[in-house]
Design an enzyme around this catalytic site. Structure first.
Site, PDB file in Angstrom:
ATOM      1  N   HIS A  70       0.835  -1.203   0.000  1.00 28.28           N
ATOM      2  CA  HIS A  70       0.000   0.000   0.000  1.00 28.28           C
ATOM      3  C   HIS A  70       0.872   1.257   0.000  1.00 28.28           C
ATOM      4  CE1 HIS A  70      -4.059  -1.806   1.169  1.00 28.28           C
ATOM      5  NE2 HIS A  70      -3.227  -2.834   1.170  1.00 28.28           N
ATOM      6  N   ASP A  83      -6.063   5.698   2.436  1.00 26.61           N
ATOM      7  CA  ASP A  83      -6.263   4.292   2.091  1.00 26.61           C
ATOM      8  C   ASP A  83      -7.671   3.829   2.434  1.00 26.61           C
ATOM      9  OD1 ASP A  83      -5.878   1.201   2.499  1.00 26.61           O
ATOM     10  OD2 ASP A  83      -4.062   1.912   1.501  1.00 26.61           O
TER      11      ASP A  83
END
Length: 482
Positions: free
Chosen positions: A17, A120
């Site tokens: 990520h 995120d």
């Protein structure tokens, strides 16, 4: 009012990520924006190193730190990255800690008042936190458009509840192509009510209430799904990828992307340089999948039986000096000398995939790895494990026609579905030999050329990023004039 946009990036604390988020920050900074990456103390050194690698002078990228509450949830000190989690209990504690980051983030937003927050998907509360200050929140999934469309359809129509068994195939409704999947290939939290099922609903609500979605993909790769997501599902989304291509030409970037490699760039290049074009198969399952010894043994036997040259990356901590490795067949490395290279730990994946000797990639279908393979023009043997990887497998094998499945049938959080050596040998030979393999390689290379064009000035991703920046400028002007 300062005319420069200030974009906050808040990635989930996992390498898969963080990497695209850092690259995205570089992209925005290269277009005149100020970028700040929010993370925790233990992750900051990795972020600083990634920012410095190949960055052009003059890019405004800062790192802002917030404390990760390891002590409060009972995690070891310094355990601030999902890659260091070794059990389900640790994963649950980690998620609890992640959900305690809303107040520290709110404090940072109040102090800095950025123009936009790119947060995120695992931070659903970020939409409400940013709304308090009138700051638009963009969601970053790290998924393909295809996976986003499939997930949205499954959540809204629940076709998996209409089948009689876990192995019965069913069609994911309302997609541009007829895509079949089984309940076995869905995450456990979609099949039954768990604590994470409620969290998944929060993610969906947060996404619907956000300013929009930022996608690490490019239009030419999945045009029908980019259009479906935006025009049929009605989601506001921009594609700006592949993000790593913004750094591709920077000195040394291919070797340093991700964690520190367990093999030197020179050693890796020298080994590959000695091989013929398209003769090596690269085997790697990302940073989270952790196969049991018996499965690693099957991979070793399958590779040996295929007769192909290979680089095999093994995430394994059992290679202490003088200790026998139970996951390797007796005498395997001696027999494979010069033919196979085992990397224990982390490998410079970009450098390997883009070498002309590499002819195919055995992959878990994580989106970063899938994109890297596509951009390198390398076809894939697909072996999905968890997350959204079974959707990516369908994109690669059924929609794009650039891969063959190894036969993984069951979603598994960390360990992966069991696949025998015969299936591995068969898939490796199919992807490396014959007319079908050549056709897949040809399609892969064409998609790789399109990817390079997409991020260049005038390309689809370049233009979508321009549109997003202009949209954010307009949004700030409107809000600032109230």
């Amino acid at each position: 009012m300062d005319s420069q946009l200030h974009i906050f990036f808040f990635p989930y604390m996992a390498h898969s990520h963080m990497m695209p988020a850092i690259e995205m920050a570089k992209l925005f900074a290269s277009r005149g924006c100020k970028a700040s990456i929010v993370s925790t103390p233990a992750n900051a050194p990795h972020i600083h190193k990634a920012i410095e690698s190949g960055t052009n002078l003059g890019l405004e990228i800062g790192v802002l730190s917030i404390r990760f509450p390891t002590q409060e949830v009972g995690l070891p000190e310094g355990c601030e990255n999902a890659n260091s989690l070794t059990s389900l209990e640790m994963m649950n504690k980690f998620f609890t800690a992640v959900n305690m980051l809303d107040q520290p983030l709110e404090q940072l937003l109040m102090e800095h008042r950025p123009s936009c927050l790119v947060a995120d998907l695992f931070f659903p509360w970020a939409t409400d936190v940013s709304a308090k200050f009138g700051i638009p929140r963009l969601v970053f999934h790290g998924f393909s458009f295809f996976a986003l469309c499939a997930l949205a359809s499954l959540l809204r129509h629940e076709p998996h509840k209409q089948v009689s068994s876990d192995s019965e195939p069913f069609v994911i409704p309302n997609l541009p192509d007829e895509i079949k999947i089984t309940r076995n290939q869905l995450p456990d939290y979609m099949k039954e009510e768990t604590e994470f099922s409620g969290f998944l609903k929060k993610l969906d609500e947060s996404e619907l209430n956000s300013y929009g979605i930022i996608v690490n993909s490019y239009y030419e790769l999945e045009p029908a799904y980019a259009d479906h997501y935006r025009n049929v599902l009605g989601m506001k989304a921009w594609h700006v990828g592949p993000t790593f291509l913004c750094n591709e030409e920077k000195e040394g970037y291919k070797a340093v992307r991700g964690q520190e490699a367990s093999i030197s760039e020179q050693e890796c290049s020298n080994w590959l340089d000695s091989k013929k074009s398209n003769s090596v198969i690269y085997v790697c399952f990302g940073s989270l999948a952790n196969f049991v010894d018996s499965q690693l043994m099957e991979i070793a036997m399958g590779l040996e039986a295929s007769g192909k040259q290979f680089i095999w990356v093994v995430k394994k901590g059992k290679h202490e000096e003088g200790v026998k490795e139970e996951w390797l067949p007796e005498g395997f490395e001696k027999r494979m000398e010069g033919k196979g290279l085992i990397v224990r730990g982390w490998a410079p994946q970009l450098l390997i995939l883009q070498h002309q000797a590499v002819g195919a990639f055995v992959t878990h279908c994580g989106w970063n790895s899938t994109l890297e393979s596509v951009c390198a023009g390398v076809p894939m043997v697909t072996w999905p494990v968890s997350a959204e990887q079974f959707y990516n497998e369908k994109l690669v094998t059924q929609v794009l026609g650039i891969g063959v499945g190894v036969g993984a049938k069951k979603w598994a959080r960390l360990t992966g579905d069991s696949v025998n050596r015969e299936a591995i040998e068969k898939a490796v030979n199919l992807i490396m030999e014959g007319k079908e393999a050549e056709e897949m390689r040809s399609r892969s290379k064409a998609l790789g050329v399109m990817a390079s064009r997409a991020v260049q000035e005038g390309g689809s991703s370049y233009e979508d990023l321009t549109a997003l920046i202009e949209d954010l400028r307009l949004q700030r002007h409107c809000c600032g004039s109230k």
